[in-house]
Write an enzyme that holds these catalytic residues in place. Structure first.
Site, PDB file in Angstrom:
ATOM      1  N   VAL A  30       0.831  -1.204   0.000  1.00  0.00           N
ATOM      2  CA  VAL A  30       0.000   0.000   0.000  1.00  0.00           C
ATOM      3  C   VAL A  30       0.870   1.261   0.000  1.00  0.00           C
ATOM      4  O   VAL A  30       0.636   2.196  -0.757  1.00  0.00           O
ATOM      5  CB  VAL A  30      -0.952  -0.017   1.227  1.00  0.00           C
ATOM      6  CG1 VAL A  30      -1.662   1.321   1.371  1.00  0.00           C
ATOM      7  CG2 VAL A  30      -1.956  -1.146   1.062  1.00  0.00           C
ATOM      8  N   LYS A  68      15.047  -3.589   1.736  1.00  0.00           N
ATOM      9  CA  LYS A  68      14.030  -2.987   0.857  1.00  0.00           C
ATOM     10  C   LYS A  68      14.435  -1.571   0.470  1.00  0.00           C
ATOM     11  O   LYS A  68      14.301  -1.167  -0.680  1.00  0.00           O
ATOM     12  CB  LYS A  68      12.678  -2.909   1.585  1.00  0.00           C
ATOM     13  CG  LYS A  68      11.894  -4.182   1.606  1.00  0.00           C
ATOM     14  CD  LYS A  68      10.479  -3.904   2.086  1.00  0.00           C
ATOM     15  CE  LYS A  68       9.741  -5.172   2.397  1.00  0.00           C
ATOM     16  NZ  LYS A  68       8.408  -4.946   2.940  1.00  0.00           N
ATOM     17  N   ARG A  96      -6.431  -3.298  -4.741  1.00  0.00           N
ATOM     18  CA  ARG A  96      -6.195  -4.736  -4.926  1.00  0.00           C
ATOM     19  C   ARG A  96      -4.770  -4.950  -5.396  1.00  0.00           C
ATOM     20  O   ARG A  96      -4.278  -4.197  -6.250  1.00  0.00           O
ATOM     21  CB  ARG A  96      -7.148  -5.299  -5.993  1.00  0.00           C
ATOM     22  CG  ARG A  96      -8.577  -5.397  -5.552  1.00  0.00           C
ATOM     23  CD  ARG A  96      -9.475  -5.607  -6.738  1.00  0.00           C
ATOM     24  NE  ARG A  96      -9.391  -4.476  -7.655  1.00  0.00           N
ATOM     25  CZ  ARG A  96      -9.994  -4.402  -8.848  1.00  0.00           C
ATOM     26  NH1 ARG A  96     -10.709  -5.421  -9.275  1.00  0.00           N
ATOM     27  NH2 ARG A  96      -9.876  -3.347  -9.615  1.00  0.00           N
ATOM     28  N   GLU A  97      -4.136  -5.969  -4.882  1.00  0.00           N
ATOM     29  CA  GLU A  97      -2.774  -6.275  -5.340  1.00  0.00           C
ATOM     30  C   GLU A  97      -2.813  -6.627  -6.818  1.00  0.00           C
ATOM     31  O   GLU A  97      -3.729  -7.297  -7.293  1.00  0.00           O
ATOM     32  CB  GLU A  97      -2.213  -7.460  -4.555  1.00  0.00           C
ATOM     33  CG  GLU A  97      -1.572  -7.017  -3.260  1.00  0.00           C
ATOM     34  CD  GLU A  97      -0.980  -8.174  -2.498  1.00  0.00           C
ATOM     35  OE1 GLU A  97      -1.250  -8.261  -1.300  1.00  0.00           O
ATOM     36  OE2 GLU A  97      -0.266  -8.989  -3.111  1.00  0.00           O
ATOM     37  N   PHE A 131     -17.177 -10.972  -7.157  1.00  0.00           N
ATOM     38  CA  PHE A 131     -16.901 -11.701  -5.917  1.00  0.00           C
ATOM     39  C   PHE A 131     -17.901 -12.823  -5.678  1.00  0.00           C
ATOM     40  O   PHE A 131     -18.318 -13.087  -4.556  1.00  0.00           O
ATOM     41  CB  PHE A 131     -16.803 -10.739  -4.717  1.00  0.00           C
ATOM     42  CG  PHE A 131     -15.480 -10.056  -4.719  1.00  0.00           C
ATOM     43  CD1 PHE A 131     -15.229  -9.018  -5.600  1.00  0.00           C
ATOM     44  CD2 PHE A 131     -14.447 -10.497  -3.897  1.00  0.00           C
ATOM     45  CE1 PHE A 131     -13.977  -8.422  -5.673  1.00  0.00           C
ATOM     46  CE2 PHE A 131     -13.196  -9.912  -3.956  1.00  0.00           C
ATOM     47  CZ  PHE A 131     -12.969  -8.868  -4.853  1.00  0.00           C
ATOM     48  N   CYS A 140      -5.048  -9.229   3.151  1.00  0.00           N
ATOM     49  CA  CYS A 140      -6.080  -8.410   3.803  1.00  0.00           C
ATOM     50  C   CYS A 140      -7.297  -9.202   4.257  1.00  0.00           C
ATOM     51  O   CYS A 140      -7.653  -9.154   5.444  1.00  0.00           O
ATOM     52  CB  CYS A 140      -6.534  -7.300   2.858  1.00  0.00           C
ATOM     53  SG  CYS A 140      -5.284  -6.051   2.667  1.00  0.00           S
ATOM     54  N   LYS A 185      -7.006 -11.590   7.449  1.00  0.00           N
ATOM     55  CA  LYS A 185      -6.641 -10.902   8.698  1.00  0.00           C
ATOM     56  C   LYS A 185      -7.690  -9.872   9.087  1.00  0.00           C
ATOM     57  O   LYS A 185      -7.996  -9.713  10.268  1.00  0.00           O
ATOM     58  CB  LYS A 185      -5.245 -10.282   8.582  1.00  0.00           C
ATOM     59  CG  LYS A 185      -5.194  -8.868   8.068  1.00  0.00           C
ATOM     60  CD  LYS A 185      -3.814  -8.245   8.215  1.00  0.00           C
ATOM     61  CE  LYS A 185      -3.679  -6.998   7.346  1.00  0.00           C
ATOM     62  NZ  LYS A 185      -4.578  -5.908   7.630  1.00  0.00           N
ATOM     63  N   LYS A 204      -3.592 -15.335  -5.411  1.00  0.00           N
ATOM     64  CA  LYS A 204      -4.402 -15.125  -6.621  1.00  0.00           C
ATOM     65  C   LYS A 204      -3.417 -14.985  -7.772  1.00  0.00           C
ATOM     66  O   LYS A 204      -2.209 -14.814  -7.537  1.00  0.00           O
ATOM     67  CB  LYS A 204      -5.305 -13.894  -6.478  1.00  0.00           C
ATOM     68  CG  LYS A 204      -4.563 -12.577  -6.363  1.00  0.00           C
ATOM     69  CD  LYS A 204      -5.546 -11.414  -6.326  1.00  0.00           C
ATOM     70  CE  LYS A 204      -4.828 -10.089  -6.353  1.00  0.00           C
ATOM     71  NZ  LYS A 204      -5.724  -8.941  -6.328  1.00  0.00           N
ATOM     72  N   ARG A 226       0.790 -14.668   1.123  1.00  0.00           N
ATOM     73  CA  ARG A 226       0.247 -14.493   2.473  1.00  0.00           C
ATOM     74  C   ARG A 226      -1.159 -15.110   2.580  1.00  0.00           C
ATOM     75  O   ARG A 226      -2.041 -14.806   1.793  1.00  0.00           O
ATOM     76  CB  ARG A 226       0.235 -13.006   2.849  1.00  0.00           C
ATOM     77  CG  ARG A 226       1.641 -12.482   3.117  1.00  0.00           C
ATOM     78  CD  ARG A 226       1.652 -11.023   3.525  1.00  0.00           C
ATOM     79  NE  ARG A 226       1.511 -10.128   2.398  1.00  0.00           N
ATOM     80  CZ  ARG A 226       1.530  -8.787   2.501  1.00  0.00           C
ATOM     81  NH1 ARG A 226       1.667  -8.224   3.697  1.00  0.00           N
ATOM     82  NH2 ARG A 226       1.398  -8.027   1.432  1.00  0.00           N
TER      83      ARG A 226
END
Ligand code: UDX
Ligand code: UDX
Length: 440
Positions: A21, A45, A159-160, A254, A265, A268, A325, A332
């Site tokens: 993010v 990083k 969204r990733e 969805f 996300c 969790k 996905k 994760r």
């Protein structure tokens, strides 16, 4: 920065945390000609970022990163500059799960303290990290009363994989602020973005983020339950999904049945909302059922394989797809984590393959699982193939040649209902989907 009337005014911004993010936020704001410094405490990083190399896979991020660095609009730092002289500070550090499901807020608290200590002049602190309802009020009380910092909740819905697209085409901009002037300043940050704005109080903005994710996971678990029901009553989920998704009150998104949701996300945030509701004395039973259904959906893969193969001990199974996905290397809370461990305990001889996520998965798995270099090496000699992530590479694969290299009984468990069922059956596969009617 240009407001809707066309005035331009550049803002100085600090973004704390260069994760999925934070890095997207920093790159997009710099691309909109704000001056952005992004703080990242992880040295490895930081080094990559300073060289213009993204530590994460995200469509378009490398280009924005390089452009931002070249234009001097974007820079990276290991810690906050002191004194901090910016218009807006944003917190985008992670909020992972604690073992009891609650959100771990230690990174957020740390970033808040550091910001308070560095700030000497007025600034707005906009928090993008997902924090349970009531967290902002507590942070204000604990750190920001009688300081020059004005606190705002400004949740993200990125969204990733599509984060940059989502940034520029949001369905809404949510701003939780205590006064309109502050909210207006946050709106100006997104001067080049056309979207409805929801102005509300801080706790309601925090709740919007969780309620959105809770609704989406409920929708996924709902369709998975309907898929399971389809199997029980001999209906077909493909037609059922189409039939209900065309109702505009429901909508088609969805509503894709599979082995359940994963990612950084949804799992969790669902747990954190359940836990925080319980802390406030409310038992959110619908959300609990949604979470349970998601766990069950993963385990169901093992039952289906047992039904098709009998005792799983010694069977050769190829597992395709580790990323939570397609088009990401993020693993994760990915479904494969549960599925592989259960198969491993059954004594299955496992070969796994993913186009991008193998290196991320390696440290989490037993050493005697075979990491296949490609799809064909994974499936050769397998009694069954389990598709866990619907990568295009799998959808477009030459399944005839895969079948020729496999062993009986040629089972394919399509955990995402992504493959051409009839074609595979025609090739001699024993096809098992999620709620897809068995063809005879
Ligand atoms: C984000 C949100 O912030 C989270 O609340 C939301 O639910 C999902 O999206 P994400 O971007 O996925 O999380 O987090 P992560 O990839 O873990 O990145 C956080 C970054 O912040 C890491 O690079 C970490 O090194 C950095 N960090 C963390 C700091 O720079 N400072 C800190 O004090 C803590
Ligand atoms: C999600 C939210 O969409 C985003 O708004 C939020 O800010 C972060 O979390 P992301 O985690 O990138 O984004 O993934 P998303 O594309 O939403 O998918 C999440 C999971 O749900 C994946 O594991 C996916 O396979 C699963 N899913 C999604 C389904 O099982 N069925 C569906 O119909 C849709």
């Amino acid at each position: 920065m240009r407001d809707k009337q066309g005035d331009t005014q550049q803002m100085n911004i600090i973004v704390v945390g260069a994760g999925y993010v934070g890095l997207t936020t920093a790159c997009c704001l710099a691309n909109s000609k704000h001056r952005v410094t992004c703080v990242e405490t992880n040295k490895a990083k930081l080094k990559l970022l300073e060289q213009g190399l993204s530590p994460i896979r995200e469509n378009g991020i490398n280009r924005l990163l390089k452009q931002g660095l070249a234009s001097d609009g974007l820079s990276f730092a290991p810690s906050l500059p002191k004194p901090l002289q910016v218009d807006i500070a944003m917190i985008t550090v992670g909020t992972p799960s604690l073992p009891n499901g609650a959100a771990a807020l230690s990174y957020v608290y740390y970033a808040a303290q550091e910001l308070r200590n560095a700030t000497e002049q007025d600034l707005i602190l906009a928090i993008k990290s997902t924090v349970p309802p009531g967290t902002g009020a507590r942070l204000i009380k604990r750190y920001f009363e009688n300081t020059p910092i004005t606190y705002v909740s400004n949740p993200e819905f990125l969204r990733e994989g599509q984060a940059i697209w989502d940034w520029y085409h949001p369905s809404r901009i949510v701003i939780g602020a205590e006064d309109k002037q502050t909210a207006d300043k946050i709106r100006q940050l997104y001067f080049d973005i056309d979207a409805p704005v929801v102005l509300t109080d801080i706790t309601s903005a925090e709740t919007i983020k969780y309620a959105s994710n809770a609704f989406l996971v409920t929708k996924i678990s709902f369709i998975n339950e309907i898929a399971n029901l389809c199997e029980a009553v001999d209906a077909n989920i493909d037609g059922v999904t189409k039939g209900i998704g065309l109702d505009p009150r429901i909508g088609p998104d969805f509503l894709h049945a599979g082995l359940g949701y994963g990612g950084s996300c949804f799992p969790k945030d669902a747990r954190a909302l359940d836990s925080s509701a319980l802390n406030k004395g409310y038992d959110f039973r619908l959300l609990k059922a949604t979470i349970e259904a998601n766990t069950r959906q993963r385990i169901m893969a093992i039952h289906k394989l047992k039904q098709a193969l009998g005792d799983l001990a010694g069977k050769e199974i190829a597992l395709l797809g580790l990323a939570f996905k397609p088009d990401t290397d993020d693993i994760r809370e990915a479904p494969f984590l549960d599925i592989i461990h259960l198969l491993y305990e059954e004594g299955v001889k496992l070969r796994i393959y993913d186009p991008k996520a193998m290196e991320n998965a390696r440290p989490l798995l037993p050493t005697d699982i075979t990491f296949a270099p490609d799809l064909h090496s994974a499936t050769t000699g397998a009694n069954a193939v389990v598709l866990v992530t619907e990568w295009q590479e799998f959808i477009q694969a030459d399944w005839q040649s895969i079948k020729e290299q496999m062993q009986e009984p040629y089972v394919i468990l399509d955990g995402r209902n992504a493959l051409a069922q009839n074609k595979l059956i025609g090739l001699g596969f024993r096809y098992i989907g999620i709620g897809r009617r068995v063809q005879t």
